[in-house]
Design an enzyme around this catalytic site. Sequence first.
Site, PDB file in Angstrom:
ATOM      1  CE  LYS A 261      -4.007   1.902   2.478  1.00 43.08           C
ATOM      2  NZ  LYS A 261      -4.923   1.878   3.501  1.00 43.08           N
TER       3      LYS A 261
ATOM      4  CD  GLU B 196       8.596  -6.969   6.971  1.00 41.90           C
ATOM      5  OE1 GLU B 196       8.476  -7.202   8.161  1.00 41.90           O
ATOM      6  OE2 GLU B 196       8.064  -5.795   6.386  1.00 41.90           O
TER       7      GLU B 196
ATOM      8  N   GLY C 159      -5.124  -2.936   4.668  1.00 45.82           N
ATOM      9  CA  GLY C 159      -4.458  -3.883   3.946  1.00 45.82           C
ATOM     10  C   GLY C 159      -4.923  -5.314   4.136  1.00 45.82           C
ATOM     11  NE  ARG C 160      -7.263  -4.768  10.411  1.00 49.14           N
ATOM     12  CZ  ARG C 160      -6.551  -4.103  10.667  1.00 49.14           C
ATOM     13  NH1 ARG C 160      -5.269  -3.735  10.078  1.00 49.14           N
ATOM     14  NH2 ARG C 160      -6.992  -2.841  11.351  1.00 49.14           N
TER      15      ARG C 160
ATOM     16  CD  GLU D 166      -2.963  -6.087  10.758  1.00 46.03           C
ATOM     17  OE1 GLU D 166      -1.718  -5.907  10.745  1.00 46.03           O
ATOM     18  OE2 GLU D 166      -3.657  -5.908   9.808  1.00 46.03           O
TER      19      GLU D 166
ATOM     20  CG  HIS E 213      -5.818 -37.643  13.509  1.00 49.75           C
ATOM     21  ND1 HIS E 213      -5.988 -38.827  13.901  1.00 49.75           N
ATOM     22  CD2 HIS E 213      -6.859 -37.513  12.344  1.00 49.75           C
ATOM     23  CE1 HIS E 213      -6.620 -39.703  13.329  1.00 49.75           C
ATOM     24  NE2 HIS E 213      -7.541 -38.739  12.506  1.00 49.75           N
TER      25      HIS E 213
ATOM     26  CE  LYS F 184       6.095  -3.182  10.536  1.00 49.54           C
ATOM     27  NZ  LYS F 184       5.211  -2.980   9.378  1.00 49.54           N
TER      28      LYS F 184
END
Length: 580
Positions: free
Chosen positions: A212, A218, A284-285, A371, A402, A541
Amino acid sequence: MAVHVTTQEFEQGQNTTSVDTTTPVLLPGPLRTKSSGAQRRIILDFSRQHVTGETMELLFDLADRMGLTERMNEMRSGYNINFTERTAVMHHVLRMPRGYDFQSRHPRGNTILGDVHSVLDRIENFAKERRRGNIRGCTGKEIKNIVCIGIGGSFAGPQAVYEALRGDAFAAEAAGKGDRTIRFVANVDPVDFDLNTKDLSPEETLIVVTSKSFNTSETLQNANMARKWLMKHLSTKSDVDDDDLRDMQIITKHFCAVTLDVGAAEAFGIHKDNIFPMWDWVGGRFSVWSAAGMLPLSLHFSFDVMKSFLAGGHDIDEHFFDAPLGGNIPVLLGLLGVWNSTFMGYHTRALLPYSHALRKFPSLVQKFDMESNGKRVTAAGMPLSFQAGEIDFGEAGSNGQHSFYQLLHQGRTVPADFIGFMESQSSIDEEYTTSDTGSLDGWDGEVNISGHDKLMSNFFAQPDALAYGKSLSDLVQEDVPENLRQHKVFPGNRPSSSILMTKLDAFAVGQLLAIYEHRTVVQGFIWGINSFDQFGTEIGKVVAKGVRAQLNASRRRGASVQGFNSSSGFLLEAYLSHRK
């Protein structure tokens, strides 16, 4: 219980949905017939939750006191409900069909929706050109591989939707016979990029960078890695002699971007025709509905498939904003979440889709829910008197059985959502039918049911097993040895909800994702928090920048480690002293 019905006409573009707000534990007669024809159904059964009719009335009263309906309308109309960042929250607009009346709710409604569809038109045209073989790399070879670089919602959303559609017959056919691939790179760990590209031909690869801000560390790290990877393999194959022009040609032919900051993407070298904008009112999410998801997934599955995904999301938007609260599926899920977390003290929640295709869905919901609602203060900035947000986890059934189901049945009480489908996404059961004997290879011969029925038998059984458990008297009657009885007691009374849908295709994926997005929003509104900022993702960050500066100084100049606490300093010294 609540039932949402979508007609075939709505899927074809006509807004004709209906809602059944029935509440009995057993389905009413018509729902047990096959008379629904082409209608899709979403059935929410919350009869195993720790609520009574009185509880639900109290929760609806709480919703009224917190102004839930008003907040929903503010969101629908594009008010700046993200108070801290002073932006609207309008990812639902991305799902509106062309010509939808948004102008009556927002003074710039026509312009905003026009901009959305302008980008969608560009995506549709670009995807068609690529799928026709007209989009080619710098050496003239057809682009067959898409590598999506992003992190957070830019990664989790597109990857989850891709996995959900891989097994759908229509989407798989549209994707081709295997000569087209799509990969997702998010982790700054270089192993992620290496594993996702080592078997790809750079000549046939298009990199889609989604950020964005176009400043996510990253993502930029991996974008620069991709640029170096392309340069290394393609520079010698280009017919352009000038180094700068050759590099520009490679980036122009092999890079696209999705971003709010078009200038930053151009500065990276990406041609303006290959930059697809997003807006500040898209978190963003929630960005999978924007070019962040629509571009790469349309390139792979086709725009027609992804248009159906948008339509499914819009179907739930109409349901969410218009249905009475008593039959509103996202609202009911949100109120139950508040009840379990805030009032019952169950701070963990499991999402259990009985569909292999949805194996990435729990992690996507975990991403946007935690978030959004992992907050410590109200929207006004006052410390909360309770804890907001839940710890979300989950896995596709029956794999989870399991794994952590042991804890669900005999350990901590964890409210759970079970998701199942009336139809299998695969035709493999039918393919293994042998007409001569009437038996089915691969079926359970003892009870003679299909693989999908066997999967769904667990979907129906597990909620009851959690609810009823097994008592000590049951074990005595079963002649279980006395020394094992306490070990085999299941307390029961574990709350859960079940969501049963007709089938899993692009439309249904859109429906399901929108349901859980809106559930998150409802809980945030009830808690009185701002679900749309994410300052908690930033502090680590910021600290990492200081660490990177130290590593750079130590690697290049041999500088000693300074300015860190004793624990971090010790670990950094150990890290820097290591030599291969």
